[in-house]
Design an enzyme around this catalytic site. Sequence first.
Site, PDB file in Angstrom:
ATOM      1  CG  ASP A  13     -40.541   0.440 -71.497  1.00 46.47           C
ATOM      2  OD1 ASP A  13     -39.334   0.599 -71.197  1.00 46.47           O
ATOM      3  OD2 ASP A  13     -41.303   1.390 -71.755  1.00 46.47           O
ATOM      4  CG  ASP A  15     -39.297   5.628 -67.659  1.00 41.24           C
ATOM      5  OD1 ASP A  15     -39.828   6.113 -66.651  1.00 41.24           O
ATOM      6  OD2 ASP A  15     -38.090   5.324 -67.715  1.00 41.24           O
ATOM      7  CB  THR A 108     -36.302  -0.261 -67.653  1.00 38.03           C
ATOM      8  OG1 THR A 108     -36.244   1.170 -67.707  1.00 38.03           O
ATOM      9  CG2 THR A 108     -35.416  -0.738 -66.508  1.00 38.03           C
ATOM     10  CB  SER A 109     -33.602   2.522 -71.632  1.00 39.37           C
ATOM     11  OG  SER A 109     -33.840   1.738 -72.779  1.00 39.37           O
ATOM     12  CE  LYS A 140     -36.252  -1.537 -73.662  1.00 34.94           C
ATOM     13  NZ  LYS A 140     -37.377  -1.061 -72.837  1.00 34.94           N
ATOM     14  CG  ASP A 165     -43.513   4.097 -73.848  1.00 34.07           C
ATOM     15  OD1 ASP A 165     -43.409   5.335 -73.920  1.00 34.07           O
ATOM     16  OD2 ASP A 165     -42.568   3.363 -73.512  1.00 34.07           O
TER      17      ASP A 165
END
Length: 217
Positions: A13, A15, A108-109, A140, A165
């Site tokens: 991931d 962020d 990543t989103s 996600k 995270d």
Amino acid sequence: MATVLTARALLLDMDGTLVNSDAVVERIWRRWAAAQGLDGDEVMSVVHGRQGHASMALLLPERPVEENLADNARMLAEETADMDGVIEVPGATAFLAALTGTPHALVTSADVALSTARMAAAGLPLPAIRVTAESVGASKPDPEGFLKGAAELGIDPADCVVFEDSGAGIAAGRAAGMRVVGVGPRAGQHGPDVTVRDLTEVRVEALPDGRIQLTVD
């Protein structure tokens, strides 16, 4: 006692895991919460790890999808223009350097523009393989992104370890059948296999048989 995990690929991931972007995320999402008449703390408990429109759908379930998508596009542009306070998670530079030559991908989103800008602002190199918001049909906690990352690397999901995270990201990794290393203070509440304060607590070694050994202090 250190925990040792072995894998054939790592899925990372961005962020909260590689990049600390909490300052800008707080600024933009609390501004949105105030405009919608929502409690800022409640909004912040939802938004980490998800695509923006998916968070909006949870927070305002009666709101038309088109409004969420329009807000999402506007907020992505704001986030991409705002790099104030964006820094690397401690240990991220050394961690990524240790992965040179090993199978790994960013999952990543964020979209391409935002992920590129934030990694650059944090002084981090972009992995060659990246699964971004444009790459998936579901945000996600759906496992699609992690499964796509594993497929692009040609690695069985069971042989992958996820670094995440957020609750949504950890749930996505679990749903993909992968082991999860939780990074940072949010992660421990969501049941990862092991939790670290930051990436300084992870040592990476490439084994002769091609596996990756992770030693978590």
